[in-house]
Every structure is written in structure tokens, then in C-alpha cells.
Design an enzyme around this catalytic site. Structure first.
Site: not given
Ligand code: ADP
Length: 401
Positions: A90, A179
Site C-alpha cells: 500500500r 482511500h
């Protein structure tokens, strides 16, 4: 095929090991307090949870320990570390360079370094994780999955601020949004559940966790999102203010003799529902306090839901209506109160909640719309790690790695 997913923070590394063909999590865990007193690893598998407390000085040591534990005789889940075929990371900020997930090459590493000024707290930790893997497992392919890339499809009129244009040209000051992995996953899943063609649907996704953001998705593309240049903009969050008059920090700087660091701390750590309530940043605590009659807890919840409703209204306008509104994140998946309050009064848009279903919906995929609702209202638990593992598999297969 076994894929490791890493989420590296400045003092923590979260990991999940996937058997991606089966989409099954073999093990997951976290190393916390890296470089601090009391560093530890928590490792969880179907059979067993393991805690190891010991000195862990840096990300190299953290990742070495994770790899050792994953292949440990007693509590490991693989026999040999070579069974791991790729690592997906990530990565918080991909700037304007990355519109999708990417195989990590020297050039990509350079771009990630260039994005550090945009995410000074996060990108350095992500880079440390990538370098640690390179050191320990030099041959393994690595993939970066960005929080920002899903939002790179926003049109310029949505991502530009009304500031002198040079600030965009020279300093890349613009809306990026965050996000993205979650909004992408939840919106796709929402279209599947509603049996709509993702590429022809209008979807609003509200990711409500400690951080919170809302995205308008049209024909499979993010067209606007509430977080901006940083994750501070937009909705009211646990400890972040969200939108405010930009003159306020200037006034505080001038009048209260605050400095940039204390302003940063005020807006990111002391504001949001914590700041309003003076009680907690945690929605569960606030709901409990409100039910006992605490006025400021009630006010914090009311403001939270009101500001969310304003964004839903704005994005209905942006999209020209919506087919689906989907809630996710710890609050979106669990708080029937926030879902109900944020949709109250939107019935004239064809948004009608089934209150009973809403009341019961927790942590699983549920349709909470009333039969006569024109807009589907869904609760969908997010799964960012699964998206990272899927993207990693897809990219290494495509690249023939
Ligand atoms: P993060 O953004 O750190 O991943 P989460 O998505 O886990 O955070 O969301 C955390 C938030 O979810 C907290 O405010 C927490 O109170 C809230 N939450 C978790 N469970 C519930 C619940 N049952 N009811 C209301 N809020 C909840």
C-alpha cells in the site's frame, strides 16, 4: 499463488499473506513500535495467535521477523519463503504519476521519492518497506498500489483549487484524494450486488473510518472526492477538522502565537468529533455518551452526520442523481445511527432507508434500502488488502514475472 501484502507506516508494518487464487488469507499480523520501547509482533492464523516482544530497530528487522514467522515450523503457514511469489505494497501517494497500480522498478522508486513532499509522513515509510524487501528477497517482484491513483480520473475543474495557477504548475497543489483502493473496491462490489454495469453506474461511496472520505463515481471513474491535497479536507473525522474556512488557521497563527506544527497538530489530532465533544474520537464512545445525555457528544454526532449529508447532496448534484450509495469503514459498516442521520431528509431524491434493516446491518454486505427506494443503499465492508493482492497478481502475470 501466494502474495504478501504490506502496509508500512512510520513505526508499524501490517501484513497479510494471501493464497490469491482462493482469495484466502493464510496469516495476518502487525509489527508495532518499530524503533521504540516495547516493540512487538502480533501474528494471527486460523489456528493460532502469536505475540513476540523483542527489540525491533527498523523496517528491515521488522520485515525479516515477519518472514521468519511466516515460515516458522510451529506457527508458520508456508514451508519455504520462496513460496511467496510477489509483494504488494500500500503506497499512500502516487502524485500525478500513477493512475493505476504499478510494478516497482528503479524509475518507479524515483517517482515515489519525488512524491515525498506530498506525503512526508507516509511515503518514506512505504519506501523503507520496499527497500527492506529488496534487501531480504532481492529477486521477488514488488507492486505499488496507491491510495491516490483511483482519483486521478477527476476532471481538472474538480481537482483544481481556486488559487493562483502557478501553485498547481510549480508545486503540484491540487486535490489528490485518498482511500482510493477502498472506494474502488466498494464501488465495484456495490455495482455487482446491485446487478448494475459498473461502467454505466452512478455511485456514491462513503468510507467512514478514523479518517473519512466520500467519492462520486461515474461510469467506473472517480469524478470527485472529499479529501484534497492532504487527507485533512472534506468530512468531519475522528480527530481531523475536515473543511473549514482557510482563514481560520491564518487567524490562529497570527493571534494565538501558534506555529505551523501546532496548527497541524490542532487540525489533524485535536479536532473532528474529538474536538467538538471533548470526549473521544471513537464513534462507539460518542454514541454511548450521547445515549447518556452528554450534549457535546450529541452535537459531535449531529455535526458529523450533517456534514456527511451535505456532501451526499453535493455529489448527487455532481452525478445527476445516484444509483447506489454505499457505506464502508468502521463507522459506515457499523453505525446505523450515522447512516440514518446522514440520509434523513433525502427521501425526495428517492433515497429511502429501510430502518429495520439499517438497525441490524453490521460488518457484512447488506442492502438497507426500502423497497420503494430509487437509490440502492448498501453496507459493504471494505477490503483494501484483497485489492492490493489482486492487483499484484494481475500485474506480475501481465509482466510475466
Ligand atoms: P481506520 O480508519 O483506522 O481503519 P476503522 O475503519 O476501523 O478505522 O474505523 C474506526 C471507527 O469505526 C471508530 O470511530 C470506531 O468507533 C468506529 N466503529 C467501530 N465499530 C463500531 C460500532 N459497532 N458502532 C459505531 N462505530 C463503530
Amino acid at each position: 499463488m501466494i502474495i504478501m501484502v504490506l502496509n508500512c507506516g512510520s513505526s508499524s508494518v501490517k501484513y497479510q499473506l494471501f493464497d490469491i487464487k482462493k482469495e484466502e488469507v493464510l496469516a495476518k499480523g502487525v509489527v508495532e513500535r518499530i524503533g521504540l520501547d516495547g516493540s512487538r509482533l502480533k501474528h494471527m492464523t486460523e489456528k493460532k495467535d502469536v505475540f513476540i516482544e523483542r527489540e525491533i530497530n527498523d523496517h528491515d528487522e521488522a520485515i525479516e521477523l515477519i518472514i521468519k514467522v511466516l515460515s516458522d515450523e510451529d506457527y508458520g503457514v508456508i514451508e519455504n519463503i520462496e513460496e511467496i511469489k510477489a509483494v504488494g505494497h500500500r503506497v499512500v501517494h502516487g502524485g500525478e504519476y500513477f493512475t493505476e497500480s504499478s510494478l516497482i522498478t528503479e524509475e518507479v522508486m524515483q517517482r515515489l521519492e519525488e512524491c515525498i513532499p506530498l506525503a512526508p509522513l507516509h511515503n518514506p515509510a512505504n519506501i523503507m518497506g520496499i527497500k527492506a524487501i529488496k534487501k531480504i528477497l532481492p529477486e521477488i517482484p514488488q507492486v505499488a498500489v496507491f491510495d491516490t491513483s483511483f482519483h486521478q480520473s477527476m476532471p481538472d475543474y474538480a481537482y483544481l483549487y481556486a488559487l493562483p495557477y502557478e501553485l498547481y504548475e510549480k508545486r503540484k497543489i491540487r486535490r489528490y484524494g485518498f482511500h482510493g483502493t477502498s472506494h474502488r473496491y466498494v464501488s465495484k462490489r456495490a455495482a455487482e450486488l446491485a446487478k448494475l454495469d459498473y461502467n454505466q453506474a452512478k455511485i456514491i461511496t462513503a468510507h467512514l473510518g478514523n479518517g473519512a472520505s466520500i467519492t462520486a463515481i461515474k461510469n467506473g471513474k472517480s469524478v470527485d472526492t472529499s479529501m484534497g491535497y492532504t487527507p485533512l479536507e472534506g468530512l468531519v473525522m475522528g480527530t481531523r477538522s475536515g473543511d473549514l474556512d482557510p482563514a481560520i488557521p491564518v487567524a490562529l497563527l497570527r493571534e494565538n502565537r501558534m506555529n505551523p506544527a501546532s496548527i497541524d497538530n490542532l487540525l489533524n489530532k485535536k479536532s473532528g468529533v474529538l474536538g467538538i465533544s471533548g470526549i473521544s474520537s471513537d464513534m462507539r464512545d460518542l454514541e454511548k455518551a450521547a445515549s447518556k445525555g452528554e450534549d457535546r457528544a450529541k452535537l459531535a454526532l449531529t455535526i458529523y452526520a450533517y456534514r456527511l449529508k451535505k456532501y451526499i447532496g453535493a455529489y448527487l448534484a455532481v452525478l445527476g442523481g445516484a444509483d447506489i450509495i454505499a457505506f464502508t469503514g468502521g463507522i459506515g459498516e457499523n453505525s446505523s445511527f450515522i447512516r440514518e442521520k446522514s440520509l434523513e431528509g433525502l427521501e425526495f431524491f428517492g433515497i429511502i432507508l429501510n430502518k429495520e434493516k439499517n438497525e441490524k446491518a453490521r460488518k457484512k454486505e447488506v442492502d438497507i434500502s426500502a423497497k420503494d427506494s430509487k437509490v440502492k443503499i448498501l453496507v459493504i465492508p471494505t477490503n483494501e488488502e484483497l485489492v492490493i493482492a489482486r492487483d499484484t497478481q494481475e500485474i506480475i502475470e501481465k509482466e510475466g514475472k
